[in-house]
Design a protein around this motif. Structure first.
Motif, PDB file in Angstrom:
ATOM      1  N   UNK A  31       0.068  16.515  18.213  1.00  0.00           N
ATOM      2  CA  UNK A  31       0.514  17.113  19.468  1.00  0.00           C
ATOM      3  C   UNK A  31       1.076  16.063  20.408  1.00  0.00           C
ATOM      4  N   UNK A  32       0.567  14.837  20.334  1.00  0.00           N
ATOM      5  CA  UNK A  32       1.018  13.769  21.213  1.00  0.00           C
ATOM      6  C   UNK A  32       2.496  13.463  21.084  1.00  0.00           C
ATOM      7  N   UNK A  33       3.091  13.798  19.949  1.00  0.00           N
ATOM      8  CA  UNK A  33       4.516  13.523  19.773  1.00  0.00           C
ATOM      9  C   UNK A  33       5.374  14.405  20.679  1.00  0.00           C
ATOM     10  N   UNK A  34       4.846  15.523  21.123  1.00  0.00           N
ATOM     11  CA  UNK A  34       5.643  16.446  21.915  1.00  0.00           C
ATOM     12  C   UNK A  34       5.356  16.351  23.410  1.00  0.00           C
ATOM     13  N   UNK A  35       4.409  15.507  23.797  1.00  0.00           N
ATOM     14  CA  UNK A  35       4.047  15.382  25.208  1.00  0.00           C
ATOM     15  C   UNK A  35       4.908  14.350  25.911  1.00  0.00           C
ATOM     16  N   UNK A  36       5.231  14.596  27.193  1.00  0.00           N
ATOM     17  CA  UNK A  36       5.910  13.554  27.962  1.00  0.00           C
ATOM     18  C   UNK A  36       4.995  12.328  28.086  1.00  0.00           C
ATOM     19  N   UNK A  37       5.567  11.156  28.220  1.00  0.00           N
ATOM     20  CA  UNK A  37       4.794   9.914  28.280  1.00  0.00           C
ATOM     21  C   UNK A  37       3.708   9.966  29.348  1.00  0.00           C
ATOM     22  N   UNK A  38       3.988  10.592  30.476  1.00  0.00           N
ATOM     23  CA  UNK A  38       3.009  10.670  31.567  1.00  0.00           C
ATOM     24  C   UNK A  38       1.760  11.461  31.164  1.00  0.00           C
ATOM     25  N   UNK A 106      -7.480   7.297  23.522  1.00  0.00           N
ATOM     26  CA  UNK A 106      -6.968   8.027  22.368  1.00  0.00           C
ATOM     27  C   UNK A 106      -7.013   9.518  22.630  1.00  0.00           C
ATOM     28  N   UNK A 107      -6.036  10.232  22.093  1.00  0.00           N
ATOM     29  CA  UNK A 107      -5.986  11.676  22.246  1.00  0.00           C
ATOM     30  C   UNK A 107      -5.069  12.298  21.212  1.00  0.00           C
ATOM     31  N   UNK A 108      -4.815  13.587  21.346  1.00  0.00           N
ATOM     32  CA  UNK A 108      -3.990  14.349  20.394  1.00  0.00           C
ATOM     33  C   UNK A 108      -4.440  14.074  18.967  1.00  0.00           C
ATOM     34  N   UNK A 109      -5.741  14.165  18.730  1.00  0.00           N
ATOM     35  CA  UNK A 109      -6.354  13.764  17.468  1.00  0.00           C
ATOM     36  C   UNK A 109      -6.400  14.973  16.532  1.00  0.00           C
ATOM     37  N   UNK A 110      -5.763  14.832  15.383  1.00  0.00           N
ATOM     38  CA  UNK A 110      -5.704  15.926  14.422  1.00  0.00           C
ATOM     39  C   UNK A 110      -6.052  15.409  13.032  1.00  0.00           C
ATOM     40  N   UNK A 111      -7.066  16.032  12.425  1.00  0.00           N
ATOM     41  CA  UNK A 111      -7.412  15.742  11.038  1.00  0.00           C
ATOM     42  C   UNK A 111      -6.557  16.671  10.183  1.00  0.00           C
ATOM     43  N   UNK A 122     -15.124   9.959   1.122  1.00  0.00           N
ATOM     44  CA  UNK A 122     -14.051  10.871   1.518  1.00  0.00           C
ATOM     45  C   UNK A 122     -12.858  10.055   1.978  1.00  0.00           C
ATOM     46  N   UNK A 123     -11.680  10.639   1.862  1.00  0.00           N
ATOM     47  CA  UNK A 123     -10.481  10.093   2.494  1.00  0.00           C
ATOM     48  C   UNK A 123     -10.061  11.122   3.541  1.00  0.00           C
ATOM     49  N   UNK A 124      -9.998  10.672   4.783  1.00  0.00           N
ATOM     50  CA  UNK A 124      -9.684  11.569   5.888  1.00  0.00           C
ATOM     51  C   UNK A 124      -8.333  11.164   6.466  1.00  0.00           C
ATOM     52  N   UNK A 125      -7.354  12.037   6.323  1.00  0.00           N
ATOM     53  CA  UNK A 125      -6.026  11.782   6.871  1.00  0.00           C
ATOM     54  C   UNK A 125      -6.010  12.289   8.303  1.00  0.00           C
ATOM     55  N   UNK A 126      -5.723  11.389   9.245  1.00  0.00           N
ATOM     56  CA  UNK A 126      -5.788  11.721  10.665  1.00  0.00           C
ATOM     57  C   UNK A 126      -4.561  11.170  11.384  1.00  0.00           C
ATOM     58  N   UNK A 127      -4.140  11.890  12.391  1.00  0.00           N
ATOM     59  CA  UNK A 127      -3.091  11.423  13.293  1.00  0.00           C
ATOM     60  C   UNK A 127      -3.637  11.466  14.711  1.00  0.00           C
ATOM     61  N   UNK A 128      -3.247  10.484  15.520  1.00  0.00           N
ATOM     62  CA  UNK A 128      -3.673  10.479  16.914  1.00  0.00           C
ATOM     63  C   UNK A 128      -2.717   9.626  17.724  1.00  0.00           C
ATOM     64  N   UNK A 129      -2.815   9.774  19.037  1.00  0.00           N
ATOM     65  CA  UNK A 129      -2.004   8.996  19.958  1.00  0.00           C
ATOM     66  C   UNK A 129      -2.910   8.059  20.724  1.00  0.00           C
ATOM     67  N   UNK A 130      -2.456   6.831  20.874  1.00  0.00           N
ATOM     68  CA  UNK A 130      -3.234   5.811  21.566  1.00  0.00           C
ATOM     69  C   UNK A 130      -2.378   5.186  22.660  1.00  0.00           C
TER      70      UNK A 130
END
Length: 177
Positions: A31-38, A106-111, A122-130
């Motif tokens: 989700x962080x990819x679609x948010x404005x920088x602010x 960190x935010x916009x955390x998606x497994x 386990x292998x956990x594929x995750x994306x997040x914004x920092x």
């Protein structure tokens, strides 16, 4: 023997493509990819994709990662230690950890995916914004906001799931927000 090695290499490449390609195919990225920088880094709540939700350990992994990211965002070293393996704890002093995460949010955390792996791991594929001070950004990406995609190794230790150190050379993608 060479045929076997080539066959295993091809199979590995196929599964790696499937593993790392799933994130963008499934959701288009965090989700962080679609948010404005602010508004970066976005919500600190760990979310699961439908694929990760369907895994029998989905909620356990979500709770582990929620505690992990809450510890980083809250600068709580003691709490962070409860989420990682003993090797990681032993290799990280509190002062070094605080220096590394001093400005991190960190935010916009998606497994995206959880896969069972050998030896009760386990292998956990995750994306997040920092977001962090540029001085604390990775040396090869000196920016304030980074979208991360990585596979976290998770292992059972003392009857609890813990985040292990990522394997050297493991798949990790980061790009500026």
């Amino acid at each position: 023997m060479l045929v076997l090695v080539l066959g295993l290499t091809a199979a590995g490449a196929y599964f790696a493509r499937d593993w790392y390609g799933a994130a963008e195919e499934e959701t288009g990225g965090p989700a962080g990819e679609t948010l404005p920088l602010a508004e970066q880094p976005g919500s600190p709540t760990v979310e699961l994709s439908p694929d990760a939700t369907a895994h029998p350990l989905g909620e356990s992994v979500r709770q582990l990662l929620q505690t992990y990211f809450d510890a980083i965002n809250g600068r709580n070293f003691d709490r962070w230690q409860t989420t990682v393996t003993a090797d990681r704890v032993a290799a990280t002093s509190e002062q070094q950890w605080l220096n590394d995460y001093d400005s991190t949010q960190d935010g916009s955390i998606l497994v995206y995916r959880i896969e069972s792996a050998p030896r009760n791991t386990l292998r956990v594929q995750v994306g997040f914004t920092s977001k962090q001070d540029i001085a604390q950004a990775p040396a090869d990406l000196q920016v304030e906001c980074i979208n991360w995609y990585l596979a976290l190794p998770v292992t059972k230790q003392g009857g609890q799931w813990k985040i292990a150190e990522a394997e050297p050379g493991g798949k990790q993608v980061n790009k500026p927000c």
